[in-house]
Design a protein around this motif. Sequence first.
Motif, PDB file in Angstrom:
ATOM      1  N   THR A 289       0.800  -1.229   0.000  1.00 21.94           N
ATOM      2  CA  THR A 289       0.000   0.000   0.000  1.00 21.94           C
ATOM      3  C   THR A 289       0.830   1.275   0.000  1.00 21.94           C
ATOM      4  OG1 THR A 289      -0.127   0.050   2.421  1.00 21.94           O
ATOM      5  CG2 THR A 289      -1.844  -1.184   1.242  1.00 21.94           C
ATOM      6  N   GLY A 290       2.023   1.241   0.644  1.00 23.88           N
ATOM      7  CA  GLY A 290       2.717   2.509   0.855  1.00 23.88           C
ATOM      8  C   GLY A 290       1.864   3.376   1.771  1.00 23.88           C
ATOM      9  N   ARG A 291       1.734   4.649   1.421  1.00 25.82           N
ATOM     10  CA  ARG A 291       0.878   5.547   2.217  1.00 25.82           C
ATOM     11  C   ARG A 291      -0.584   5.154   2.048  1.00 25.82           C
ATOM     12  NH1 ARG A 291       1.852  11.085  -0.273  1.00 25.82           N
ATOM     13  NH2 ARG A 291      -0.188  11.393   0.703  1.00 25.82           N
ATOM     14  N   LEU A 292      -1.226   4.857   3.143  1.00 22.17           N
ATOM     15  CA  LEU A 292      -2.614   4.406   3.076  1.00 22.17           C
ATOM     16  C   LEU A 292      -3.546   5.467   2.513  1.00 22.17           C
ATOM     17  CD1 LEU A 292      -2.903   2.460   6.456  1.00 22.17           C
ATOM     18  CD2 LEU A 292      -2.945   1.499   4.157  1.00 22.17           C
ATOM     19  N   ASP A 293      -3.263   6.747   2.795  1.00 26.61           N
ATOM     20  CA  ASP A 293      -4.158   7.801   2.311  1.00 26.61           C
ATOM     21  C   ASP A 293      -4.031   8.026   0.806  1.00 26.61           C
ATOM     22  OD1 ASP A 293      -1.634   8.867   2.388  1.00 26.61           O
ATOM     23  OD2 ASP A 293      -2.229  10.787   3.244  1.00 26.61           O
ATOM     24  N   ALA A 294      -3.001   7.443   0.193  1.00 28.81           N
ATOM     25  CA  ALA A 294      -2.812   7.607  -1.252  1.00 28.81           C
ATOM     26  C   ALA A 294      -2.950   6.284  -2.001  1.00 28.81           C
ATOM     27  CB  ALA A 294      -1.435   8.215  -1.534  1.00 28.81           C
ATOM     28  N   PHE A 295      -3.365   5.230  -1.299  1.00 26.72           N
ATOM     29  CA  PHE A 295      -3.456   3.918  -1.932  1.00 26.72           C
ATOM     30  C   PHE A 295      -4.795   3.753  -2.648  1.00 26.72           C
ATOM     31  CE2 PHE A 295      -4.876  -0.554  -1.579  1.00 26.72           C
ATOM     32  CZ  PHE A 295      -3.953  -1.123  -2.441  1.00 26.72           C
ATOM     33  N   SER A 296      -4.735   3.600  -3.956  1.00 21.09           N
ATOM     34  CA  SER A 296      -5.921   3.347  -4.793  1.00 21.09           C
ATOM     35  C   SER A 296      -7.116   4.181  -4.327  1.00 21.09           C
ATOM     36  CB  SER A 296      -6.266   1.855  -4.750  1.00 21.09           C
ATOM     37  OG  SER A 296      -7.170   1.512  -5.766  1.00 21.09           O
ATOM     38  N   PRO A 297      -6.972   5.496  -4.363  1.00 21.52           N
ATOM     39  CA  PRO A 297      -7.966   6.361  -3.716  1.00 21.52           C
ATOM     40  C   PRO A 297      -9.346   6.366  -4.362  1.00 21.52           C
ATOM     41  CG  PRO A 297      -6.414   7.665  -5.004  1.00 21.52           C
ATOM     42  CD  PRO A 297      -5.886   6.260  -4.996  1.00 21.52           C
ATOM     43  N   GLY A 298      -9.442   6.038  -5.654  1.00 23.64           N
ATOM     44  CA  GLY A 298     -10.737   6.138  -6.315  1.00 23.64           C
ATOM     45  C   GLY A 298     -11.443   4.827  -6.534  1.00 23.64           C
ATOM     46  N   SER A 299     -10.992   3.763  -5.901  1.00 24.23           N
ATOM     47  CA  SER A 299     -11.564   2.442  -6.202  1.00 24.23           C
ATOM     48  C   SER A 299     -12.552   1.967  -5.145  1.00 24.23           C
ATOM     49  CB  SER A 299     -10.442   1.407  -6.329  1.00 24.23           C
ATOM     50  OG  SER A 299      -9.821   1.186  -5.074  1.00 24.23           O
ATOM     51  N   LYS A 300     -13.502   1.159  -5.605  1.00 25.14           N
ATOM     52  CA  LYS A 300     -14.338   0.366  -4.715  1.00 25.14           C
ATOM     53  C   LYS A 300     -13.611  -0.952  -4.471  1.00 25.14           C
ATOM     54  CE  LYS A 300     -17.997   3.057  -4.471  1.00 25.14           C
ATOM     55  NZ  LYS A 300     -18.493   3.620  -3.185  1.00 25.14           N
ATOM     56  N   LYS A 301     -13.578  -1.388  -3.226  1.00 30.41           N
ATOM     57  CA  LYS A 301     -12.736  -2.532  -2.877  1.00 30.41           C
ATOM     58  C   LYS A 301     -13.568  -3.702  -2.357  1.00 30.41           C
ATOM     59  CE  LYS A 301      -8.979   0.651  -1.793  1.00 30.41           C
ATOM     60  NZ  LYS A 301      -9.735   1.862  -2.157  1.00 30.41           N
ATOM     61  N   ILE A 302     -13.316  -4.872  -2.943  1.00 34.48           N
ATOM     62  CA  ILE A 302     -13.920  -6.131  -2.512  1.00 34.48           C
ATOM     63  C   ILE A 302     -12.801  -6.976  -1.921  1.00 34.48           C
ATOM     64  CG2 ILE A 302     -15.242  -8.160  -3.242  1.00 34.48           C
ATOM     65  CD1 ILE A 302     -15.880  -6.486  -5.847  1.00 34.48           C
ATOM     66  N   HIS A 303     -13.014  -7.531  -0.741  1.00 34.83           N
ATOM     67  CA  HIS A 303     -11.950  -8.295  -0.070  1.00 34.83           C
ATOM     68  C   HIS A 303     -12.474  -9.663   0.321  1.00 34.83           C
ATOM     69  CE1 HIS A 303      -8.625  -8.331   3.284  1.00 34.83           C
ATOM     70  NE2 HIS A 303      -8.468  -9.281   2.390  1.00 34.83           N
ATOM     71  N   ILE A 304     -11.825 -10.706  -0.205  1.00 35.10           N
ATOM     72  CA  ILE A 304     -12.130 -12.095   0.164  1.00 35.10           C
ATOM     73  C   ILE A 304     -11.026 -12.591   1.092  1.00 35.10           C
ATOM     74  CG2 ILE A 304     -12.497 -14.447  -0.665  1.00 35.10           C
ATOM     75  CD1 ILE A 304     -13.168 -13.224  -3.417  1.00 35.10           C
ATOM     76  N   ASP A 305     -11.380 -13.029   2.290  1.00 39.11           N
ATOM     77  CA  ASP A 305     -10.377 -13.539   3.228  1.00 39.11           C
ATOM     78  C   ASP A 305     -11.054 -14.447   4.238  1.00 39.11           C
ATOM     79  OD1 ASP A 305      -8.164 -13.677   5.283  1.00 39.11           O
ATOM     80  OD2 ASP A 305      -7.304 -12.200   3.930  1.00 39.11           O
ATOM     81  N   ILE A 306     -10.391 -15.528   4.596  1.00 41.10           N
ATOM     82  CA  ILE A 306     -10.955 -16.453   5.573  1.00 41.10           C
ATOM     83  C   ILE A 306     -10.759 -15.957   6.998  1.00 41.10           C
ATOM     84  CG2 ILE A 306      -8.897 -17.898   5.934  1.00 41.10           C
ATOM     85  CD1 ILE A 306     -10.851 -20.333   5.711  1.00 41.10           C
ATOM     86  N   ASP A 307      -9.857 -14.990   7.177  1.00 41.52           N
ATOM     87  CA  ASP A 307      -9.548 -14.449   8.505  1.00 41.52           C
ATOM     88  C   ASP A 307     -10.326 -13.151   8.715  1.00 41.52           C
ATOM     89  OD1 ASP A 307      -8.506 -13.610  10.879  1.00 41.52           O
ATOM     90  OD2 ASP A 307      -6.466 -13.299  10.150  1.00 41.52           O
ATOM     91  N   PRO A 308     -11.361 -13.154   9.558  1.00 39.84           N
ATOM     92  CA  PRO A 308     -12.155 -11.937   9.758  1.00 39.84           C
ATOM     93  C   PRO A 308     -11.340 -10.755  10.256  1.00 39.84           C
ATOM     94  CG  PRO A 308     -13.242 -13.850  10.741  1.00 39.84           C
ATOM     95  CD  PRO A 308     -11.861 -14.285  10.356  1.00 39.84           C
ATOM     96  N   SER A 309     -10.242 -11.015  10.987  1.00 42.09           N
ATOM     97  CA  SER A 309      -9.442  -9.917  11.526  1.00 42.09           C
ATOM     98  C   SER A 309      -8.683  -9.163  10.438  1.00 42.09           C
ATOM     99  CB  SER A 309      -8.457 -10.429  12.576  1.00 42.09           C
ATOM    100  OG  SER A 309      -7.448 -11.230  11.978  1.00 42.09           O
ATOM    101  N   SER A 310      -8.557  -9.756   9.240  1.00 46.94           N
ATOM    102  CA  SER A 310      -7.866  -9.077   8.143  1.00 46.94           C
ATOM    103  C   SER A 310      -8.752  -8.072   7.423  1.00 46.94           C
ATOM    104  CB  SER A 310      -7.345 -10.109   7.130  1.00 46.94           C
ATOM    105  OG  SER A 310      -6.328 -10.902   7.698  1.00 46.94           O
ATOM    106  N   ILE A 311     -10.065  -8.219   7.580  1.00 44.63           N
ATOM    107  CA  ILE A 311     -11.008  -7.326   6.901  1.00 44.63           C
ATOM    108  C   ILE A 311     -11.027  -5.970   7.605  1.00 44.63           C
ATOM    109  CG2 ILE A 311     -13.390  -6.996   6.181  1.00 44.63           C
ATOM    110  CD1 ILE A 311     -12.189  -9.364   4.781  1.00 44.63           C
ATOM    111  N   ASN A 312     -10.854  -4.893   6.824  1.00 41.68           N
ATOM    112  CA  ASN A 312     -10.853  -3.517   7.339  1.00 41.68           C
ATOM    113  C   ASN A 312      -9.734  -3.253   8.343  1.00 41.68           C
ATOM    114  OD1 ASN A 312     -13.111  -2.312   5.947  1.00 41.68           O
ATOM    115  ND2 ASN A 312     -14.462  -3.563   7.223  1.00 41.68           N
ATOM    116  N   LYS A 313      -8.720  -4.087   8.353  1.00 45.28           N
ATOM    117  CA  LYS A 313      -7.616  -3.898   9.296  1.00 45.28           C
ATOM    118  C   LYS A 313      -6.743  -2.720   8.894  1.00 45.28           C
ATOM    119  CE  LYS A 313      -3.900  -6.459  11.599  1.00 45.28           C
ATOM    120  NZ  LYS A 313      -3.229  -7.778  11.719  1.00 45.28           N
ATOM    121  N   ASN A 314      -6.405  -2.641   7.606  1.00 47.51           N
ATOM    122  CA  ASN A 314      -5.539  -1.566   7.116  1.00 47.51           C
ATOM    123  C   ASN A 314      -6.240  -0.630   6.149  1.00 47.51           C
ATOM    124  OD1 ASN A 314      -3.294  -2.631   8.535  1.00 47.51           O
ATOM    125  ND2 ASN A 314      -2.898  -4.082   6.887  1.00 47.51           N
ATOM    126  N   VAL A 315      -7.124  -1.181   5.328  1.00 50.70           N
ATOM    127  CA  VAL A 315      -7.794  -0.412   4.281  1.00 50.70           C
ATOM    128  C   VAL A 315      -9.294  -0.623   4.398  1.00 50.70           C
ATOM    129  CG1 VAL A 315      -8.118  -0.231   1.775  1.00 50.70           C
ATOM    130  CG2 VAL A 315      -5.821  -0.534   2.706  1.00 50.70           C
TER     131      VAL A 315
END
Length: 379
Positions: A289-315
């Motif tokens: 990601t680098g700087r989180l405030d500049a990471f893919s700023p205009g995108s809608k994000k879909i996240h598939i993960d088996i670990d619930p703690s990874s969802i919305n953890k950083n982005v």
Amino acid sequence: MMREMTGAEMVMQALIDQGVEHMFGYPGGAVLPIYDAMFHQNQVKHVLVRHEQGAVHMAEGYARSSGKVGVVLVTSGPGATNAVTGLTDALLDSIPLVCITGQVPTHLIGSDAFQECDTVGITRPCTKHNYLVRDINDLARVLHEAFYVAQNGRPGPVVVDIPKDVQFAKGIYVGPENIQHKTYQPRLNGDPEKVRAAVELLAKAKRPILYTGGGVINSGPRASQLLREFARLAGYPVTSTLMGLGAYPASDKQWLGMLGMHGTYEANMSMHDCDVMLCVGARFDDRITGRLDAFSPGSKKIHIDIDPSSINKNVKIDIPIIGDVAHVLEDILTMWRATKAEPDRRAIAAWWGQIDRWRARSTRCGRPSTSTSRSRTAG
């Protein structure tokens, strides 16, 4: 299988019943009963190391290459603390390990006995789970649970700390067929409504990208096959983290290469400018990601993960889908075909044109590029 045996014999029998063929370790006083029991069987081969950290790293490599759980055996105190670096590495890289550590006798725990340390306390931050077995009647169950926890859900290391008196004590051994973990049941299938929402968003995308990670590898060959199938069906570009390399063929025309600080120019520019991102089994770490405030700023994000703690953890995620990658990708493919989803081919062609211009610039600047410009036909 239920019969009386010592704790040390239970350890070896549990390893045999779990299909373990190789174990990496270094002997010490607190695990000598287990080493003695090891000589009375010939199914588990012991690999002697020169340092406990090396034992864990060797078990990691074994787990990666074999697809099995890596097994480590170390003594108490400095043996356990030397293993911490490898355990931390295995936790961050989602590698299934079972690390068996010796401990001073139960009546000496907390007395600062020779080579005593709080193994459970020290390893709590760097393991998926850990156990201190004080009762011989719990030992067989804990050992089988350790293998279950290590390899189910998001894989990771598990420590089983066994006091020396428990290794000498006798109890009834219970085989894995009689053990059922009641509290840890990872979710495999994604929420159908969120899968539907993800398909609708992906079908409307003008500048999509598939961002894949180690979760695709951990989910097994079926996940890689489904990823390739969906990418070809939709015609979308694919990039990957270091841990996800190999899940998608690098020779494929839709492959952008690895992304992040060591990735390709076209992969990073595509991530920045995309309008819909499907993250499959990755965790948005800082190397990507680098700087989180500049990471893919205009995108809608879909996240598939088996670990619930990874969802919305950083982005911040717009559509979170908790589940096993293979199961969710299969549901996405089924939904895509059932709804007869059809991407905007003109917009996708223009998106590929932009990606090819980034590729050309990357090549002119002497940077490694994934491929030359080629026509793409989704099917």
